[in-house]
Design a protein around this motif. Structure first.
Motif, PDB file in Angstrom:
ATOM      1  N   ASN A  23      31.488  29.133 -57.854  1.00  0.00           N
ATOM      2  CA  ASN A  23      32.057  27.794 -58.270  1.00  0.00           C
ATOM      3  C   ASN A  23      32.942  28.202 -59.163  1.00  0.00           C
ATOM      4  OD1 ASN A  23      31.152  27.872 -55.438  1.00  0.00           O
ATOM      5  ND2 ASN A  23      30.043  26.170 -55.795  1.00  0.00           N
ATOM      6  N   ALA A  24      32.657  28.029 -60.275  1.00  0.00           N
ATOM      7  CA  ALA A  24      32.858  27.778 -61.710  1.00  0.00           C
ATOM      8  C   ALA A  24      34.202  28.397 -61.420  1.00  0.00           C
ATOM      9  CB  ALA A  24      32.247  28.073 -62.822  1.00  0.00           C
ATOM     10  N   GLY A  25      33.085  30.263 -61.366  1.00  0.00           N
ATOM     11  CA  GLY A  25      34.788  31.537 -61.696  1.00  0.00           C
ATOM     12  C   GLY A  25      35.699  31.621 -61.296  1.00  0.00           C
ATOM     13  N   ILE A  26      35.477  30.910 -59.647  1.00  0.00           N
ATOM     14  CA  ILE A  26      36.417  31.025 -58.820  1.00  0.00           C
ATOM     15  C   ILE A  26      37.687  30.289 -58.823  1.00  0.00           C
ATOM     16  CG2 ILE A  26      37.039  30.040 -55.918  1.00  0.00           C
ATOM     17  CD1 ILE A  26      34.034  31.530 -55.077  1.00  0.00           C
ATOM     18  N   LEU A  27      37.550  28.880 -59.431  1.00  0.00           N
ATOM     19  CA  LEU A  27      38.378  27.883 -59.846  1.00  0.00           C
ATOM     20  C   LEU A  27      39.193  28.347 -61.259  1.00  0.00           C
ATOM     21  CD1 LEU A  27      39.123  24.931 -59.497  1.00  0.00           C
ATOM     22  CD2 LEU A  27      37.581  24.983 -61.424  1.00  0.00           C
ATOM     23  N   VAL A  28      38.471  29.441 -61.583  1.00  0.00           N
ATOM     24  CA  VAL A  28      38.988  29.844 -63.105  1.00  0.00           C
ATOM     25  C   VAL A  28      40.163  31.411 -62.593  1.00  0.00           C
ATOM     26  CG1 VAL A  28      39.069  31.805 -65.247  1.00  0.00           C
ATOM     27  CG2 VAL A  28      37.374  29.554 -65.272  1.00  0.00           C
ATOM     28  N   LEU A  29      39.428  31.326 -61.776  1.00  0.00           N
ATOM     29  CA  LEU A  29      40.032  32.801 -61.400  1.00  0.00           C
ATOM     30  C   LEU A  29      41.807  31.609 -60.742  1.00  0.00           C
ATOM     31  CD1 LEU A  29      37.695  35.520 -59.814  1.00  0.00           C
ATOM     32  CD2 LEU A  29      39.340  35.566 -61.753  1.00  0.00           C
ATOM     33  N   LEU A  30      41.476  31.075 -59.622  1.00  0.00           N
ATOM     34  CA  LEU A  30      43.314  29.909 -59.240  1.00  0.00           C
ATOM     35  C   LEU A  30      43.651  29.944 -60.228  1.00  0.00           C
ATOM     36  CD1 LEU A  30      40.585  28.702 -55.958  1.00  0.00           C
ATOM     37  CD2 LEU A  30      42.502  30.049 -56.171  1.00  0.00           C
ATOM     38  N   VAL A  31      43.307  29.299 -61.275  1.00  0.00           N
ATOM     39  CA  VAL A  31      43.793  28.697 -62.325  1.00  0.00           C
ATOM     40  C   VAL A  31      44.332  30.168 -62.610  1.00  0.00           C
ATOM     41  CG1 VAL A  31      43.672  27.724 -64.572  1.00  0.00           C
ATOM     42  CG2 VAL A  31      42.287  26.495 -62.882  1.00  0.00           C
ATOM     43  N   ILE A  32      44.143  30.880 -62.657  1.00  0.00           N
ATOM     44  CA  ILE A  32      44.538  32.392 -63.700  1.00  0.00           C
ATOM     45  C   ILE A  32      46.136  32.921 -63.157  1.00  0.00           C
ATOM     46  CG2 ILE A  32      44.715  34.485 -64.321  1.00  0.00           C
ATOM     47  CD1 ILE A  32      42.324  34.120 -65.437  1.00  0.00           C
ATOM     48  N   LEU A  33      45.546  32.830 -61.577  1.00  0.00           N
ATOM     49  CA  LEU A  33      46.966  32.938 -60.017  1.00  0.00           C
ATOM     50  C   LEU A  33      47.694  32.411 -60.079  1.00  0.00           C
ATOM     51  CD1 LEU A  33      47.387  34.592 -57.827  1.00  0.00           C
ATOM     52  CD2 LEU A  33      45.845  33.468 -56.431  1.00  0.00           C
ATOM     53  N   LYS A  34      47.423  30.949 -60.688  1.00  0.00           N
ATOM     54  CA  LYS A  34      48.042  30.388 -60.057  1.00  0.00           C
ATOM     55  C   LYS A  34      49.575  29.570 -61.693  1.00  0.00           C
ATOM     56  CE  LYS A  34      49.066  25.022 -58.855  1.00  0.00           C
ATOM     57  NZ  LYS A  34      49.992  24.558 -60.520  1.00  0.00           N
ATOM     58  N   ASP A  35      48.533  29.193 -62.122  1.00  0.00           N
ATOM     59  CA  ASP A  35      49.894  29.010 -63.705  1.00  0.00           C
ATOM     60  C   ASP A  35      49.976  30.308 -64.528  1.00  0.00           C
ATOM     61  OD1 ASP A  35      49.108  26.830 -63.844  1.00  0.00           O
ATOM     62  OD2 ASP A  35      47.875  26.309 -64.764  1.00  0.00           O
ATOM     63  N   ALA A  36      49.160  31.744 -64.678  1.00  0.00           N
ATOM     64  CA  ALA A  36      49.911  32.978 -65.537  1.00  0.00           C
ATOM     65  C   ALA A  36      50.377  34.120 -64.085  1.00  0.00           C
ATOM     66  CB  ALA A  36      48.524  33.445 -65.452  1.00  0.00           C
ATOM     67  N   GLY A  37      50.032  33.277 -62.565  1.00  0.00           N
ATOM     68  CA  GLY A  37      50.814  34.546 -62.407  1.00  0.00           C
ATOM     69  C   GLY A  37      52.092  33.438 -61.101  1.00  0.00           C
ATOM     70  N   PHE A  38      51.886  33.053 -59.861  1.00  0.00           N
ATOM     71  CA  PHE A  38      52.250  32.398 -59.105  1.00  0.00           C
ATOM     72  C   PHE A  38      53.741  31.629 -60.543  1.00  0.00           C
ATOM     73  CE2 PHE A  38      49.912  32.798 -55.558  1.00  0.00           C
ATOM     74  CZ  PHE A  38      50.325  33.297 -55.170  1.00  0.00           C
ATOM     75  N   THR A  39      53.268  30.452 -61.701  1.00  0.00           N
ATOM     76  CA  THR A  39      53.881  30.121 -62.194  1.00  0.00           C
ATOM     77  C   THR A  39      54.728  30.916 -63.355  1.00  0.00           C
ATOM     78  OG1 THR A  39      52.743  27.667 -61.265  1.00  0.00           O
ATOM     79  CG2 THR A  39      54.017  27.597 -63.248  1.00  0.00           C
ATOM     80  N   GLY A  40      53.863  31.457 -63.974  1.00  0.00           N
ATOM     81  CA  GLY A  40      54.633  32.215 -64.988  1.00  0.00           C
ATOM     82  C   GLY A  40      55.101  33.102 -64.792  1.00  0.00           C
ATOM     83  N   ILE A  41      55.481  33.974 -63.678  1.00  0.00           N
ATOM     84  CA  ILE A  41      56.324  34.792 -63.013  1.00  0.00           C
ATOM     85  C   ILE A  41      57.873  33.781 -62.172  1.00  0.00           C
ATOM     86  CG2 ILE A  41      56.689  36.871 -61.195  1.00  0.00           C
ATOM     87  CD1 ILE A  41      53.972  37.313 -61.285  1.00  0.00           C
ATOM     88  N   ARG A  42      57.306  32.595 -62.020  1.00  0.00           N
ATOM     89  CA  ARG A  42      58.162  32.225 -62.051  1.00  0.00           C
ATOM     90  C   ARG A  42      59.242  30.618 -62.826  1.00  0.00           C
ATOM     91  NH1 ARG A  42      57.922  26.349 -59.008  1.00  0.00           N
ATOM     92  NH2 ARG A  42      57.098  25.662 -61.015  1.00  0.00           N
ATOM     93  N   SER A  43      58.572  31.525 -64.108  1.00  0.00           N
ATOM     94  CA  SER A  43      59.538  30.657 -64.774  1.00  0.00           C
ATOM     95  C   SER A  43      60.460  31.633 -65.352  1.00  0.00           C
ATOM     96  CB  SER A  43      58.657  30.493 -66.112  1.00  0.00           C
ATOM     97  OG  SER A  43      57.074  29.250 -66.138  1.00  0.00           O
TER      98      SER A  43
END
Length: 632
Positions: free
Chosen positions: A70-90
């Motif tokens: 569950n901790a790994g899934i949460l970290v992956l979601l953070v990476i996907l959200k912040d470095a992926g969707f949010t980062g590319i959007r920036s």
């Protein structure tokens, strides 16, 4: 682009609409994915807390594996959200910012630098339309900050909308019945969550708006103060020599101190309001994340409507919803800055639009009734019933011209006391004097050239400086080199392609006299039919003034010259011949033209200056002629 919304949408309806809408749609898609990932994050947080809570439960056969998974899934979601969707959007939003700002900048530059001389007229405000201050700051800083702020605002609004959809949907899916609110059925907990958000966020948004308006006013004042101070520094550096020569450092220092006082006072007030707002925002965030978010689900959790996992998941969803809906509060200082910047940009747009018809613009504060026409070049330049005045409907004309005609190839010298209106007359002929009336008829198909006393050089190559107002592609290197040689600047021919010399641009390299010789090179290259010299030889010595005129006389045989100089009499050639054919004398506010008295050649002057021989007596036959008639 004269209103806020007109300014905001102009790019999306321009010739670059495909570029604008493509980037906008990509940002919208990434924002929606980021909002959806917020729901996944809330669910993963609930799973992680649940695995921690039941780590020692006997039914949990693999507690460590469950916790780490569950901790790994949460970290992956953070990476996907912040470095992926949010980062590319920036990155995409930064690209949109760059493209939009570049387009707006080009539009304002085209509008200011049109053939209507808008940049000149926009700085002469009328009573109802004050001239915009610090135009350079508005174009360079205000447009940049405004476009960036607007994109951030739009992304925030979109994030709120998508979060309301995805988070709201999940809250409804996980909603349970609440004791005391049985009439709401299974939507009880969701209704409580929505009520908590709908009460808490708008109330605090109202407080943020009040503080934001104060921030907006202070931001506008700060921009004005900073712009004035920077503008004075720029002007000071340009007149650095004059300040040093006059030992005016103390006066300049006092001026800088006075201008900075305004910055300091406004900055102090701005700091107080910003600090208050930051404190308000920190308290708001804590209460929202720790009390309001966890409050609605507490009642059903106490009554076993939720297990711990459901309670944590629901509370994180409410927290996410508060965070997204509170975006307006978080960016209120940025919104205040956006509104301040947009106000300054729209003021500039209005000023540009107002002067598209200069005479109508100036008519608001005085009489402006000039008529410009064209005629056969055989008749030259004609001025009819011209009167020049200052601002004011009842202003008395300070210069009157009944009727003047300047023939092709004629050189005319404007003469009069300082302040009598010589330069104003040249400005009026060229459409650069605001108030007065009269008719100016130009020879058709003839190019004109205005040479002023002060020469300011742009930071371009030497060749481009010579080719102005044309382009360096219009003339070959040999033509430009020849013009420089004829103007007396042959030493610089090898530097045609250089923008600077020894680390200095050409405005710093060339002396005042050399700059005026550069103007001669331009005249020789451009071959104008009408030439206006407004103290264009002020930095030259007597020999340089003669060479200046001789170069024009030799290389522009058919040019019509109208010249203003400080000298009481115009210069002559080395042989003593007059360059000028006529003089326009301005006296008591009236301009009259008359031929310049022709001078005798130097050789004849020398002969006449020699002692004259005594005249011989008249022959006797002529003396006797009357007597012969009498005798007859």
């Amino acid at each position: 682009m004269r209103t806020f919304w007109g300014l905001m949408r102009a790019y999306w309806f321009s010739d670059r609409w495909k570029e604008a809408w493509t980037l906008t749609l990509v940002i919208a898609l990434l924002t929606a994915l980021s909002s959806k990932s917020g729901v996944w994050f809330a669910e993963a947080s609930g799973e992680l807390v649940n695995s921690i809570a039941f780590f020692h439960d006997a039914a949990n056969t693999a507690p460590l594996k469950s916790l780490l998974t569950n901790a790994g899934i949460l970290v992956l979601l953070v990476i996907l959200k912040d470095a992926g969707f949010t980062g590319i959007r920036s990155l995409v939003s930064a690209t949109l910012h760059r493209k939009w700002r570049g387009w707006l900048d080009s539009r304002f530059n085209e509008a200011l630098l049109d053939t209507n001389h808008t940049h000149f007229h926009a700085q002469h405000g009328s009573s109802g339309n004050a001239a915009p201050d610090n135009i350079d700051q508005r174009i360079q800083e205000s447009i940049k900050d405004m476009t960036g702020g607007a994109i951030g605002l739009a992304m925030g609004v979109l994030a709120v909308a998508t979060s309301l959809y995805f988070v709201g949907q999940k809250l409804l899916e996980t909603s349970v019945e609440v004791r005391g609110l049985e009439f709401l059925g299974s939507y009880g907990s969701a209704i409580l969550a929505f009520l908590a958000v709908a009460t808490y966020v708008p109330l605090n948004t109202w407080i943020a708006v009040k503080l934001g308006r104060l921030l907006e006013r202070l931001n506008v004042r700060m921009q004005q103060s900073e712009g004035s101070y920077r503008g004075e520094l720029t002007t000071f550096l340009r007149r650095s020599f004059h300040v040093a020569a006059s030992q005016g450092e103390n006066v300049q220092k006092s001026m800088h101190s006075r201008l900075y006082v305004d910055i300091d006072r406004t900055w102090a007030r701005l700091n107080i309001v910003n600090t208050s707002y930051n404190s308000f925002e920190l308290i708001y965030n804590f209460i929202g994340a720790r009390i309001v978010a966890y409050g609605p689900g507490l009642v059903p959790f106490i009554h076993n409507g939720f297990d711990l996992k459901g309670y944590i998941t629901g509370s994180e969803l409410v927290n996410s919803l508060i965070s997204q809906c509170s975006w307006f509060i978080h960016v209120m200082p940025n919104i205040a800055t956006l509104r301040a910047n947009s106000q300054r940009v729209t003021e500039l747009a209005n000023a540009i639009e107002n002067v598209q018809q200069p005479q109508e613009f100036y008519s608001q504060t005085g009489r402006s009734d000039f008529r410009y026409d064209r005629q056969n070049p055989v008749f030259g330049l004609t001025i009819q019933k011209l009167e020049l005045a200052h601002q004011g409907e009842d202003a008395t004309p300070f210069l009157s011209v009944a009727n003047l005609r300047f023939r092709r190839g004629e050189w005319t010298f404007l003469k009069g006391e300082s302040g009598c209106g010589k330069t104003s007359l040249i400005k009026a002929i060229n459409g650069l004097w605001p108030y007065g009336r009269g008719t100016i008829v130009f020879p058709e198909g003839i190019r004109s050239f205005y040479a002023a006393q002060e020469v300011k050089l742009q930071q371009v190559t030497l060749k481009q400086l010579v080719c102005l107002p044309g382009s360096e592609q219009d003339h070959g290197d040999a033509q430009v080199a020849s013009a420089l040689h004829k103007a007396g600047l042959g030493d610089f021919i090898e530097h045609l392609a250089d923008e600077s010399r020894e680390g200095k641009n050409w405005d710093q390299v060339l002396s005042g006299g050399q700059k005026q010789k550069l103007v001669v090179a331009r005249i020789i290259l451009q071959q104008p039919g009408l030439l206006f010299l407004d103290e264009a030889t002020g930095a030259l010595d007597p020999e340089g003034k003669i060479a200046f005129h001789q170069a024009i006389k030799d290389n522009c045989p058919d040019v019509t010259v109208i010249s203003v100089m400080h000298e009481a009499t115009p210069p002559r050639s080395l042989s003593g011949a007059e360059f000028y054919h006529s003089v326009v004398a301005i006296s008591d506010g009236v301009a009259t033209k008359k031929p310049l008295a022709p001078s005798l050649p130097r050789e004849l002057t020398t002969i006449l200056a020699q002692p004259r021989p005594v005249p011989r007596p008249v022959e006797d036959k002529w003396l006797r002629f009357p007597r012969r008639l009498k005798q007859k």
